[in-house]
Each structure stands twice: as C-alpha cells, then as structure tokens.
Design an enzyme around this catalytic site. Sequence first.
Site, PDB file in Angstrom:
ATOM      1  N   GLU A 224       0.799  -1.220   0.000  1.00  0.00           N
ATOM      2  CA  GLU A 224       0.000   0.000   0.000  1.00  0.00           C
ATOM      3  C   GLU A 224       0.839   1.281   0.000  1.00  0.00           C
ATOM      4  O   GLU A 224       0.302   2.383  -0.146  1.00  0.00           O
ATOM      5  CB  GLU A 224      -0.949   0.012   1.205  1.00  0.00           C
ATOM      6  CG  GLU A 224      -2.033  -1.041   1.149  1.00  0.00           C
ATOM      7  CD  GLU A 224      -1.554  -2.451   1.492  1.00  0.00           C
ATOM      8  OE1 GLU A 224      -2.075  -3.403   0.884  1.00  0.00           O
ATOM      9  OE2 GLU A 224      -0.657  -2.605   2.351  1.00  0.00           O
TER      10      GLU A 224
ATOM     11  N   VAL B   8       8.883  -3.163   6.130  1.00  0.00           N
ATOM     12  CA  VAL B   8       9.730  -4.346   6.310  1.00  0.00           C
ATOM     13  C   VAL B   8       9.050  -5.509   5.603  1.00  0.00           C
ATOM     14  O   VAL B   8       7.885  -5.801   5.868  1.00  0.00           O
ATOM     15  CB  VAL B   8       9.929  -4.689   7.804  1.00  0.00           C
ATOM     16  CG1 VAL B   8      10.719  -5.983   7.964  1.00  0.00           C
ATOM     17  CG2 VAL B   8      10.619  -3.542   8.544  1.00  0.00           C
ATOM     18  N   VAL B   9       9.784  -6.156   4.701  1.00  0.00           N
ATOM     19  CA  VAL B   9       9.291  -7.348   4.016  1.00  0.00           C
ATOM     20  C   VAL B   9      10.310  -8.455   4.263  1.00  0.00           C
ATOM     21  O   VAL B   9      11.476  -8.325   3.882  1.00  0.00           O
ATOM     22  CB  VAL B   9       9.110  -7.114   2.500  1.00  0.00           C
ATOM     23  CG1 VAL B   9       8.525  -8.354   1.838  1.00  0.00           C
ATOM     24  CG2 VAL B   9       8.234  -5.891   2.237  1.00  0.00           C
ATOM     25  N   VAL B  10       9.870  -9.523   4.913  1.00  0.00           N
ATOM     26  CA  VAL B  10      10.754 -10.640   5.255  1.00  0.00           C
ATOM     27  C   VAL B  10      10.433 -11.817   4.344  1.00  0.00           C
ATOM     28  O   VAL B  10       9.270 -12.199   4.197  1.00  0.00           O
ATOM     29  CB  VAL B  10      10.585 -11.050   6.734  1.00  0.00           C
ATOM     30  CG1 VAL B  10      11.518 -12.200   7.084  1.00  0.00           C
ATOM     31  CG2 VAL B  10      10.838  -9.852   7.653  1.00  0.00           C
TER      32      VAL B  10
ATOM     33  N   HIS C  96       5.788 -14.936  -2.792  1.00  0.00           N
ATOM     34  CA  HIS C  96       5.104 -13.697  -2.411  1.00  0.00           C
ATOM     35  C   HIS C  96       6.097 -12.571  -2.125  1.00  0.00           C
ATOM     36  O   HIS C  96       5.879 -11.419  -2.529  1.00  0.00           O
ATOM     37  CB  HIS C  96       4.213 -13.954  -1.187  1.00  0.00           C
ATOM     38  CG  HIS C  96       3.418 -12.776  -0.755  1.00  0.00           C
ATOM     39  ND1 HIS C  96       2.365 -12.286  -1.490  1.00  0.00           N
ATOM     40  CD2 HIS C  96       3.526 -11.982   0.334  1.00  0.00           C
ATOM     41  CE1 HIS C  96       1.856 -11.236  -0.869  1.00  0.00           C
ATOM     42  NE2 HIS C  96       2.539 -11.032   0.243  1.00  0.00           N
TER      43      HIS C  96
ATOM     44  N   HIS D  75      13.225   5.118  -0.704  1.00  0.00           N
ATOM     45  CA  HIS D  75      12.830   3.707  -0.574  1.00  0.00           C
ATOM     46  C   HIS D  75      13.442   3.168   0.716  1.00  0.00           C
ATOM     47  O   HIS D  75      14.551   2.651   0.734  1.00  0.00           O
ATOM     48  CB  HIS D  75      13.342   2.924  -1.779  1.00  0.00           C
ATOM     49  CG  HIS D  75      12.853   1.517  -1.867  1.00  0.00           C
ATOM     50  ND1 HIS D  75      12.937   0.615  -0.844  1.00  0.00           N
ATOM     51  CD2 HIS D  75      12.278   0.850  -2.888  1.00  0.00           C
ATOM     52  CE1 HIS D  75      12.439  -0.547  -1.227  1.00  0.00           C
ATOM     53  NE2 HIS D  75      12.028  -0.425  -2.467  1.00  0.00           N
TER      54      HIS D  75
END
EC number: 2.5.1.78
Length: 165
Positions: free
Chosen positions: A59, A79-81, A87, A112
């Site tokens: 988003e 945070v993307v783990v 995914h 970013h």
Amino acid sequence: MAGFGEPGIDTVDAAGLTVGVVAARWHGELTDHMLERAVAAADACGARSVVARVAGSVELPVVAQALARRYDVVVALGVVVRGATAHFDYVCRSVTDGLTRVALDEGKPVGHGVLTVNTIEQARDRAGLPGSAEDKGWATTVAVLDAALAVRGLARTTQRVGFDA
C-alpha cells in the site's frame, strides 16, 4: 555487505522543505522505530514532516503518490521478510516499481526505506534500534532531502551544458 561504501551524510540543510512519511504497520516494532527516526532526521535537517500509516508495504506507493502531490519529498518505510513462497518477490518488485514510478511521474524524490530481508534479524540490524548496524529510517530521510536539494540546485542553473550548449 550492507552499509559498505555508504556516503555518510548525517544531516543536510533542508530548512523550508516538507517531508511526507508513509510507514507500513507490518512488523510494527521495527516500522514504528524507523518512523520515529525518519521524523527525527527531518527535524534535524530543518524540514517539516507529516506522517501517514498503511497496513502493509504494497500500500505504500499509492499513499506515497498522494504525499508527493502535496510535499517536497516522500519517505516510504516498511519491512518485508522472505518466506517460503514467491510472495516476497512479488511484494518487493511491486513496491520498488511503484515507488520509482511515483518519483518519476511526480518529479519528486521518493526514499525507498523498505527493508527487504531474508530474516527478521537482518531487519532488526537495519532498523536503527539500539545496537543496530544501520539506521535506514534516518538515512533514507537524509538521502531524499539531499536529492531534493540537488534537484532544486539544478532548477536554479541557467547555464546550458552538453552538445546543444
């Protein structure tokens, strides 16, 4: 190696600039701290900040675009783990492409500050927590303000350069 070759800019004189900061709520312990550090960096640079929150990193681009239409620069934090499925790759790609598109379409610097990591420990090491090796909330904000100053400086340049000069 994260941080290798980092420019080491602690603050810039961004008095009068405005910063729209959007942060995801996923991994709130980390994103909340990154958000605090981003706002602190804006303050230290003399810029005024406004904060928006979203559920997750996917988003971020649409809210970043809305912020870019009202403020001088935007900082996007999340945070993307990596998990066991693809995914992670889709989220990271869409966020990166979206934030880049916002910057180019709106002609505004967009930072970013989304940590894309393999483990939560890697995220903690970059989130600016006590003992962290890096402080991406702060660094992303200073970098985007520095970019805004560079763009502003180019806009003031009247001398033409290049083949058509």
